[in-house]
Scaffold this active site. Sequence first.
Site, PDB file in Angstrom:
ATOM      1  CB  SER A   8       8.517  12.898   1.571  1.00 20.89           C
ATOM      2  OG  SER A   8       7.427  14.222   1.639  1.00 20.89           O
TER       3      SER A   8
ATOM      4  CG  ASP B  70      10.929  -2.548   9.061  1.00 18.92           C
ATOM      5  OD1 ASP B  70      11.878  -1.602   9.835  1.00 18.92           O
ATOM      6  OD2 ASP B  70      10.068  -2.265   8.362  1.00 18.92           O
TER       7      ASP B  70
ATOM      8  CE1 TYR C 218      10.340  12.076   6.173  1.00 21.51           C
ATOM      9  CE2 TYR C 218       8.886  14.174   4.888  1.00 21.51           C
ATOM     10  CZ  TYR C 218       9.923  12.677   5.569  1.00 21.51           C
ATOM     11  OH  TYR C 218       8.755  11.479   4.919  1.00 21.51           O
TER      12      TYR C 218
ATOM     13  CG  LEU D 188       4.394   4.501   1.802  1.00 21.29           C
ATOM     14  CD1 LEU D 188       5.045   5.539   1.061  1.00 21.29           C
ATOM     15  CD2 LEU D 188       3.078   4.118   1.499  1.00 21.29           C
TER      16      LEU D 188
ATOM     17  CG  PHE E  65       0.352   7.626   1.073  1.00 24.21           C
ATOM     18  CD1 PHE E  65      -0.283   6.445   0.528  1.00 24.21           C
ATOM     19  CD2 PHE E  65       0.700   8.560   0.147  1.00 24.21           C
ATOM     20  CE1 PHE E  65      -0.123   6.689  -0.556  1.00 24.21           C
ATOM     21  CE2 PHE E  65       0.339   8.487  -1.449  1.00 24.21           C
ATOM     22  CZ  PHE E  65      -0.061   7.388  -1.928  1.00 24.21           C
TER      23      PHE E  65
ATOM     24  CE  LYS F   1      11.735  10.202   2.746  1.00 29.54           C
ATOM     25  NZ  LYS F   1      11.675   8.830   2.965  1.00 29.54           N
TER      26      LYS F   1
ATOM     27  CB  CYS G 249       9.607   1.797   2.364  1.00 35.73           C
ATOM     28  SG  CYS G 249       8.563   1.087   0.534  1.00 35.73           S
TER      29      CYS G 249
ATOM     30  CB  SER H  46       4.775  -0.275   9.379  1.00 38.53           C
ATOM     31  OG  SER H  46       6.325   0.479   8.815  1.00 38.53           O
TER      32      SER H  46
ATOM     33  CG  ASP I 197      20.512   0.496  11.021  1.00 40.32           C
ATOM     34  OD1 ASP I 197      20.052   1.034  10.123  1.00 40.32           O
ATOM     35  OD2 ASP I 197      20.203   1.006  12.127  1.00 40.32           O
TER      36      ASP I 197
END
Length: 262
Positions: free
Chosen positions: A156, A41, A169, A22, A202, A173, A92, A20, A65
């Site tokens: 990000s 995935d 998060y 990106l 995005f 990143k 990703c 899914s 995973d």
Amino acid sequence: RSMVTRAVSGLVGLVTGGASGLGKATVERLVRNGCRVVMFDLPKSDGEQVAKSLDPDNCVFCPGDVTSVEDVSAALDVAKSKFGKLDVTVNCAGIGIAVRTYNMHKKKVHPLDQFERVIDVNVCGTFNVIRLAAQMMSKNELGDRQEKGVIINTASVAAYEGQVGQAAYSASKGAIVGMTLPIARDLAMCSIRVMTIAPGLFETPLLGSLPEKVKNELGKQAPFPQRLGDPDEYAQLVQSIIENQMLNGEVIRLDAAIRMQP
């Protein structure tokens, strides 16, 4: 002397989070341009359907995973047995949460296990894939480009301007940004390049659940163009990084000049 531009055609790629957003756009672009891809995935993802719809001969789905050594090793084994090698790895896979460090109104402190989970998937998971993929790529022939592989990670803009509730998060990143150069230096002796893309906002499942009006408002936060990014624009940059050998050890912001507000 003219450099040989490395077309993606004929290469073999591994894309994590490939079912899914990106990751999916990256898989689609690579396959479209003659690349063979192992899409990695979670078992509960749409990976099986996506692979079938693309090109079953050149795209194979591997459930797993990123934090599991066994799962990632199994995906690399598939790349080797089905396609014979691995040239490109694109990370990703990732998760995000929104929790304040301490919420005064709710008198609630950030659960430590939630923080640890984001770090585990986004940082340890990414590094797990990098280290195992690098081991496999190092066995490649050098070829006319004198290069054995390219690894591309996803950070990000939150690595730089994390918003309220993004402690976990942003930390994850920021770690991906921070490890880009040392890993590029580590793998230089293996003739492998390492790059990171830091996307802005995005149009992905992460934002896809939001109402159209909210998405438009988010898009308008960017100076220009005032819209959400198309996942294929991310994939296009992935392709450019593969093709342009001077890109190494750096993070590229792909964000329409957005600077996130608190």
